[in-house]
Design a protein around this motif. Structure first.
Motif: not given
Ligand code: ZN
Ligand code: ZN
Length: 380
Positions: A296-308, A310-320
Motif C-alpha cells: 500500500w505504501s508503494n501503491f500510494a506513491l504510484q497513484v501520486a505519479k499517475e496523478s502527475n 511530485q512524490y518521494r520516499e520519506v524518512e521516518k519521524s519521531p512524532i506520534g
C-alpha cells in the motif's frame, strides 16, 4: 482560475482555521463537516461518537477507509492572516484543519464518481488525535470491521509544498509518557544529614536515563528518551520532601519499546534502593509506531505519479500518531503531504500552504478509486 470546488474548500479551510477546537471538544467542527456532507448528499453513518464522524460513499465490497483528523492544539496563534484563529489560546498548529478539508474534498469528488466506484469508501473525520485517544474511540464503533485497506494523511512542513511522501515500514514513533514521583525526607538546608534529599535522586535519574539510548540500544536502532518536566522545592533554605519528573519515550519497534520501559523500571528500582527513597512510576503507553504495508505504501506513491504529482520516499519521524491503532486492525499506509514550512508542526507560526488543499483532495480520491479497483481485480 480556481474551480468552484477549490474555492469552496478554501473557504471551508479558513472557517475551520478561524474556529479551532481542542481534542474531544470538536462540536462545531463536526457540525460544519456534517453540514457540508449533507449539502452534497453524502451519507453520514449513525455512530456513538461524541465528536468526529464517518462518511460513506459507494456500496458493497471491497471496502476501504480513509482518515483525516480534526482537532486543534492549546497554542496562541502568531500568524497574521485574514483567517487567524478567533479562539484565544487555541490553534490549528498541526494542520488538522487541512486534513479535514482535504478529506471533505475527497468525499465530494468520490460522490461525483459514485456510480463508477467498485466498492465502498468510508472517510473518518477523527477527533482527539492530539491526545492519542480518538482512533480507539472510532475503532470501538466497529466502523473498520471487514475493511481491506486504510489510508491516512499528515501534512509535513519539512517537505516541498504538495509533494506526496510515503515509505514502507516504520514511519512515526511509538509514544510512551511517564511520570515519576519521589517521596524523600525534607529538612533544613543547613542540616542535610537529618533528611533525604530528593534533588540528588532527580540528578541521578536524569543522568542514568541518558545512558539508556547510548549504552543499551544498538546503533542500528533509533529511539529517544526525553525528560521534560522537573518540579521540586519551594525556597532556598529547605530541602524538599518530594520531587516530580515527567518525560517521554519514542521508539520504532515493539522490542526496543519494551526494552526501554524495562530499563527505566530497573534503573528506578536501583536508585530507590541506593538512596532509600520511595519512587512511583506512572507509565502511560501511547500509540505504537505507524508501520506502513509495503504494497500500500508503494501503491500510494504510484497513484501520486499517475496523478502527475511530485512524490518521494520519506524518512521516518519521531512524532506520534494514533493512526497506528487502525493499522493494528487493517493494513494500509500513512501518507505525508508537503505543506511548505518554514515553521514546524505545533509552532505558533505554523502555516499551511492553501495551494495544496484541492490537489490533495484530488489525489486522495484517485487513491481511493484505484485501491478499490486493485482489490476488485485481485478478487477475480
Ligand atoms: Zn500534532
Ligand atoms: Zn497532527
Amino acid at each position: 482560475m480556481t474551480k468552484p470546488l477549490e474555492n469552496d474548500l478554501h473557504q471551508f479551510f479558513y472557517d475551520l482555521h478561524q474556529h479551532p477546537e481542542l481534542s474531544n471538544n470538536e462540536f462545531e467542527t463536526t457540525q460544519k463537516i456534517k453540514k457540508a456532507l449533507d449539502q452534497h448528499h453524502i451519507k453520514v453513518l449513525d455512530l456513538p461518537l461524541k465528536t468526529g464522524l464517518v462518511a460513506e460513499i459507494g456500496q458493497g465490497i471491497p471496502f476501504i477507509v480513509l482518515r483525516g483528523d480534526i482537532d486543534a492544539l492549546p497554542i496562541q496563534e502568531q500568524v497574521d492572516v485574514s483567517y487567524t484563529s478567533k479562539n484565544d489560546g487555541v490553534m490549528h498548529a498541526c494542520g488538522h484543519d487541512f486534513h479535514a478539508t482535504a478529506m471533505l474534498g475527497t468525499a465530494i469528488l468520490l460522490k461525483e464518481r459514485e456510480h463508477t466506484l467498485q466498492g465502498t469508501v468510508r472517510i473518518i473525520f477523527q477527533a482527539a488525535e492530539e491526545v492519542g485517544t480518538g482512533a480507539l474511540d472510532v475503532i470501538r464503533t466497529g466502523v473498520l470491521d471487514q475493511a481491506e485497506a486504510v489510508f491516512g494523511i499528515h501534512n509535513d512542513p519539512t517537505l516541498v509544498s504538495g509533494i506526496i511522501g510515503c515509505k514502507e515500514g516504520a514511519l512515526t514513533a511509538g509514544v510512551d509518557r511517564f511520570a515519576i514521583r519521589i517521596q524523600a525526607k525534607g529538612t533544613h538546608a543547613a542540616r542535610p544529614q537529618d533528611g533525604n534529599d530528593p534533588l540528588i535522586v532527580v540528578a541521578h535519574i536524569i543522568q542514568v536515563f541518558q545512558t539508556i539510548i547510548s549504552r543499551r540500544i544498538s546503533s542500528d536502532e533509533n529511539a529517544v528518551v526525553s525528560l521534560t518536566q522537573v518540579h521540586s522545592g519551594t525556597t532556598w533554605n529547605i530541602i524538599p520532601d518530594t520531587a516530580f519528573l515527567e518525560g517521554t519515550v519514542r521508539s520504532f519497534n515493539t522490542q526496543t519499546r519494551q526494552l526501554i520501559e524495562n530499563e527505566i523500571r530497573q534503573i528506578l528500582k536501583g536508585i530507590e534502593q541506593t538512596f532509600a527513597v520511595k519512587i512511583d512510576l506512572d507509565w502511560q503507553a501511547g500509540p505504537p509506531s505507524v508501520t506502513n504495508d509495503s504494497i500500500w505504501s508503494n501503491f500510494a506513491l504510484q497513484v501520486a505519479k499517475e496523478s502527475n504529482l511530485q512524490y518521494r520516499e520519506v524518512e521516518k519521524s519521531p512524532i506520534g500518531e494514533d493512526f497506528s491503532f487502525y493499522q493494528e486492525k487493517v493494513s494500509g499506509a500513512f501518507i505525508m503531504i508537503g505543506s511548505g514550512g518554514p515553521y514546524p508542526l505545533h509552532h505558533p507560526k505554523f502555516k499551511i500552504d492553501t495551494n495544496i488543499v484541492f490537489p490533495s483532495a484530488l489525489y486522495l480520491s484517485n487513491l481511493a478509486e484505484s485501491a478499490l479497483g486493485f482489490l476488485q481485480k485481485k478478487r477475480k
